[in-house]
Write a protein that holds these residues in place. Structure first.
Motif, PDB file in Angstrom:
ATOM      1  N   ALA A   1      -4.893  17.404  -0.028  1.00 22.59           N
ATOM      2  CA  ALA A   1      -4.392  18.163   1.117  1.00 22.59           C
ATOM      3  C   ALA A   1      -3.116  18.927   0.757  1.00 22.59           C
ATOM      4  N   LEU A   2      -2.263  18.292  -0.018  1.00 24.55           N
ATOM      5  CA  LEU A   2      -0.990  18.928  -0.392  1.00 24.55           C
ATOM      6  C   LEU A   2      -1.231  20.187  -1.231  1.00 24.55           C
ATOM      7  N   ILE A   3      -2.084  20.079  -2.212  1.00 24.00           N
ATOM      8  CA  ILE A   3      -2.328  21.219  -3.100  1.00 24.00           C
ATOM      9  C   ILE A   3      -3.010  22.353  -2.325  1.00 24.00           C
ATOM     10  N   LEU A   4      -3.950  21.980  -1.447  1.00 21.51           N
ATOM     11  CA  LEU A   4      -4.627  23.021  -0.662  1.00 21.51           C
ATOM     12  C   LEU A   4      -3.639  23.715   0.284  1.00 21.51           C
TER      13      LEU A   4
ATOM     14  N   LEU B   1      -0.838  24.124   7.544  1.00 21.30           N
ATOM     15  CA  LEU B   1       0.099  23.144   8.099  1.00 21.30           C
ATOM     16  C   LEU B   1      -0.613  21.857   8.496  1.00 21.30           C
ATOM     17  N   ASP B   2      -1.837  21.979   8.993  1.00 18.18           N
ATOM     18  CA  ASP B   2      -2.618  20.766   9.258  1.00 18.18           C
ATOM     19  C   ASP B   2      -2.770  19.962   7.969  1.00 18.18           C
ATOM     20  N   GLN B   3      -3.122  20.670   6.898  1.00 17.83           N
ATOM     21  CA  GLN B   3      -3.320  19.997   5.613  1.00 17.83           C
ATOM     22  C   GLN B   3      -2.010  19.359   5.140  1.00 17.83           C
ATOM     23  N   LEU B   4      -0.921  20.086   5.329  1.00 17.96           N
ATOM     24  CA  LEU B   4       0.375  19.544   4.920  1.00 17.96           C
ATOM     25  C   LEU B   4       0.709  18.292   5.743  1.00 17.96           C
ATOM     26  N   GLY B   5       0.372  18.339   7.015  1.00 18.06           N
ATOM     27  CA  GLY B   5       0.602  17.165   7.864  1.00 18.06           C
ATOM     28  C   GLY B   5      -0.192  15.954   7.378  1.00 18.06           C
ATOM     29  N   HIS B   6      -1.447  16.186   7.025  1.00 18.25           N
ATOM     30  CA  HIS B   6      -2.261  15.071   6.518  1.00 18.25           C
ATOM     31  C   HIS B   6      -1.673  14.554   5.211  1.00 18.25           C
ATOM     32  N   ALA B   7      -1.275  15.500   4.343  1.00 15.98           N
ATOM     33  CA  ALA B   7      -0.697  15.111   3.053  1.00 15.98           C
ATOM     34  C   ALA B   7       0.550  14.258   3.264  1.00 15.98           C
ATOM     35  N   ARG B   8       1.388  14.672   4.198  1.00 14.09           N
ATOM     36  CA  ARG B   8       2.630  13.924   4.431  1.00 14.09           C
ATOM     37  C   ARG B   8       2.336  12.490   4.852  1.00 14.09           C
ATOM     38  N   SER B   9       1.377  12.334   5.759  1.00  7.59           N
ATOM     39  CA  SER B   9       1.056  10.981   6.227  1.00  7.59           C
ATOM     40  C   SER B   9       0.478  10.128   5.096  1.00  7.59           C
ATOM     41  N   PHE B  10      -0.483  10.684   4.378  1.00 10.73           N
ATOM     42  CA  PHE B  10      -1.117   9.897   3.309  1.00 10.73           C
ATOM     43  C   PHE B  10      -0.130   9.589   2.189  1.00 10.73           C
ATOM     44  N   LEU B  11       0.717  10.558   1.828  1.00 13.75           N
ATOM     45  CA  LEU B  11       1.661  10.316   0.737  1.00 13.75           C
ATOM     46  C   LEU B  11       2.762   9.351   1.170  1.00 13.75           C
ATOM     47  N   THR B  12       3.175   9.436   2.418  1.00  6.99           N
ATOM     48  CA  THR B  12       4.158   8.468   2.916  1.00  6.99           C
ATOM     49  C   THR B  12       3.605   7.056   2.799  1.00  6.99           C
ATOM     50  N   TYR B  13       2.339   6.932   3.217  1.00  4.29           N
ATOM     51  CA  TYR B  13       1.712   5.605   3.170  1.00  4.29           C
ATOM     52  C   TYR B  13       1.519   5.143   1.730  1.00  4.29           C
ATOM     53  N   ALA B  14       1.009   6.040   0.881  1.00  7.90           N
ATOM     54  CA  ALA B  14       0.799   5.685  -0.530  1.00  7.90           C
ATOM     55  C   ALA B  14       2.113   5.247  -1.172  1.00  7.90           C
ATOM     56  N   GLY B  15       3.170   5.992  -0.870  1.00  4.67           N
ATOM     57  CA  GLY B  15       4.454   5.721  -1.501  1.00  4.67           C
ATOM     58  C   GLY B  15       4.991   4.331  -1.215  1.00  4.67           C
ATOM     59  N   ALA B  16       4.573   3.764  -0.080  1.00  8.90           N
ATOM     60  CA  ALA B  16       5.058   2.430   0.285  1.00  8.90           C
ATOM     61  C   ALA B  16       4.680   1.396  -0.774  1.00  8.90           C
ATOM     62  N   ALA B  17       3.606   1.656  -1.511  1.00 12.49           N
ATOM     63  CA  ALA B  17       3.179   0.692  -2.527  1.00 12.49           C
ATOM     64  C   ALA B  17       4.094   0.701  -3.736  1.00 12.49           C
ATOM     65  N   TRP B  18       4.837   1.799  -3.912  1.00 15.40           N
ATOM     66  CA  TRP B  18       5.665   1.930  -5.113  1.00 15.40           C
ATOM     67  C   TRP B  18       7.126   2.203  -4.768  1.00 15.40           C
ATOM     68  N   GLY B  19       7.484   2.005  -3.524  1.00 17.29           N
ATOM     69  CA  GLY B  19       8.868   2.250  -3.119  1.00 17.29           C
ATOM     70  C   GLY B  19       9.260   3.714  -3.213  1.00 17.29           C
ATOM     71  N   LYS B  20       8.311   4.607  -2.964  1.00 16.67           N
ATOM     72  CA  LYS B  20       8.605   6.033  -3.068  1.00 16.67           C
ATOM     73  C   LYS B  20       8.365   6.728  -1.728  1.00 16.67           C
ATOM     74  N   SER B  21       9.118   7.804  -1.510  1.00 16.37           N
ATOM     75  CA  SER B  21       8.955   8.585  -0.282  1.00 16.37           C
ATOM     76  C   SER B  21       7.907   9.675  -0.509  1.00 16.37           C
TER      77      SER B  21
END
Lengths: 103, 312
Positions: free
Chosen positions: B80-83, B108-128
């Motif tokens: 989503a981020l790259i698109l 912007l929809d895609q960016l919104g999805h990317a932000r949510s998924f990356l925020t969640y993914a980052g929690a596994a590695w202590g990253k924002s």
């Protein structure tokens, strides 16, 4: 107009549409603005993107701008101001009859 | 994301992205009235799940993805981020202003999805989300090749968007039933937006294919260029097998039949055929990318890397 080629895009722009949005049930559609679109279906979608992005509406109408006949803004005086001085067109012009309670 | 407990809509200089993929141009803190409601375009988040909400839950320890769920969220988020970055390039360049806005909204929809998924993914590695978006190198991105393909002309972009949105719709639709509650919630919000993306691209496929000789030829060429990257979207691997076994996700291959059927209906209506082209090698999920991703990352990351810690 001396080119023999097919018309270029710039010469055949999308037609103009007027957009009416109803903000909630029970209200009437209100003019929101205009936009360009190649046809009615795309006009509706463009209207959705341009005029209802923040939950403004529950219903959209699009009308070809050319289908709308409007009053002439330059003849505002004669068109809209002739009622001036015709107070008798308002209910407040009349005095209340005696004995009429809930008017 | 460094200011804890502060609503993101407060007075930071920013383009805030709301739950509906909308732009709200915020006002800089200095000199602006501190009250965020001063803006006529103030965000009304409603009940929609926002990346800020996910970040808050992560800080409170209320959600934490498994390693596998984080890897999945990274893949989807990177797509989503790259698109979004690709589509953003169209703003001011689309055939009409109205189409600028339509493609901008989809971006912007895609960016919104990317932000949510990356925020969640980052929690596994202590990253924002910012750490993941701006401070990873090309081999660390997990996006499929289709998403990084060049915009080409309008028809190529529409062809790419058509494939993407039908794929994403099937993916999100199935992920709403994920046993991972956060992935299910992000998907439930995303699927409604992607449903509109399907409609937008399908409308354009029909119009370009049924338009002039020129537009039809370009639409055919657009699909010709995009189709080699379709198979990669539906490739299974060890990660998706484990996720499917746990109920957190489905195997990508299981989305193919519905994708083929629904895209096929539109293509038939448009009088188009699925291009007979060999499939590209793929490898995006393993960090092997085409020559195009590096340029996207350079442009996307330059500000963050030039000014580490800057907020916007």
């Amino acid at each position: 107009m001396n080119t023999p080629e097919a018309p270029r895009h710039e010469e055949t722009p999308w037609s103009l549409w007027e957009v009416f949005v109803r903000s909630s049930r029970g209200l009437s559609h209100v003019h929101a603005g205009s936009l360009h679109a190649p046809d009615a279906a795309m006009a509706l979608r463009n209207a959705r993107d341009l005029y209802t992005r923040r939950n403004e509406g529950v219903s959209i109408w699009v009308v070809p701008a050319e289908a709308i006949s409007s009053s002439d803004p330059d003849s505002k005086g004669s068109f809209f101001e002739s009622p001036q001085g015709k107070d008798y067109r308002h209910a407040t012009y009349y005095t209340k009859s005696e004995g009429v309670k809930h008017l | 994301m460094s200011a804890p407990e502060t609503p993101a809509t407060d007075s930071k200089a920013e383009f805030a992205i709301d739950g509906h993929g909308d732009i709200s141009v915020g006002v800089s803190g200095a000199g602006a009235s501190g009250d965020g409601s001063a803006s006529a375009t103030r965000i009304t988040p409603g009940n929609a799940l926002r990346p800020e909400d996910i970040a808050l839950e992560i800080r409170r320890g209320q959600v934490s993805p498994s390693q596998d769920a984080a890897e999945l969220a990274l893949r989807i988020g990177d797509d989503a981020l790259i698109l979004a970055q690709r589509l953003g390039h169209w703003i001011s360049r689309a055939p009409e202003l109205e189409e600028d806005v339509a493609l901008g909204n989809i971006a912007l929809d895609q960016l919104g999805h990317a932000r949510s998924f990356l925020t969640y993914a980052g929690a596994a590695w202590g990253k924002s989300e910012d750490d993941l978006a701006y401070f990873r190198r090309e081999p660390e991105f997990r996006s499929a090749h289709l998403f990084e393909q060049p915009n080409g002309d309008f028809a190529v972009t529409i062809a790419r968007q058509f494939v993407v949105s039908y794929y994403q719709f099937e993916l999100y639709r199935r992920l709403t039933e994920s046993t991972d509650a956060t992935i299910a919630a992000i998907s439930a919000k995303a699927v409604k937006e992607v449903d509109y993306h399907r409609d937008h691209s399908a409308q354009w496929v029909l119009r370009l294919a049924g338009g002039t000789e020129e537009s039809r030829a370009r639409m055919i060429q657009g699909f010709h260029l995009v189709w080699p990257y379709v198979d990669e979207l539906f490739e299974d691997d060890e990660l998706t097998a484990r996720l499917a076994a746990s109920g957190a996700a489905v195997e990508p291959s299981s989305l193919r039949a519905d994708f083929d059927r629904l895209t096929g209906e539109v293509l038939v209506e448009a009088g188009l055929e699925i291009p007979n082209v060999p499939q590209a090698l793929g490898g995006g999920r393993r960090g092997k990318h085409s020559e195009f991703l590096g340029y996207i990352l350079a442009e996307m990351q330059v500000l963050a890397r030039e000014h580490p810690g800057a907020s916007w």
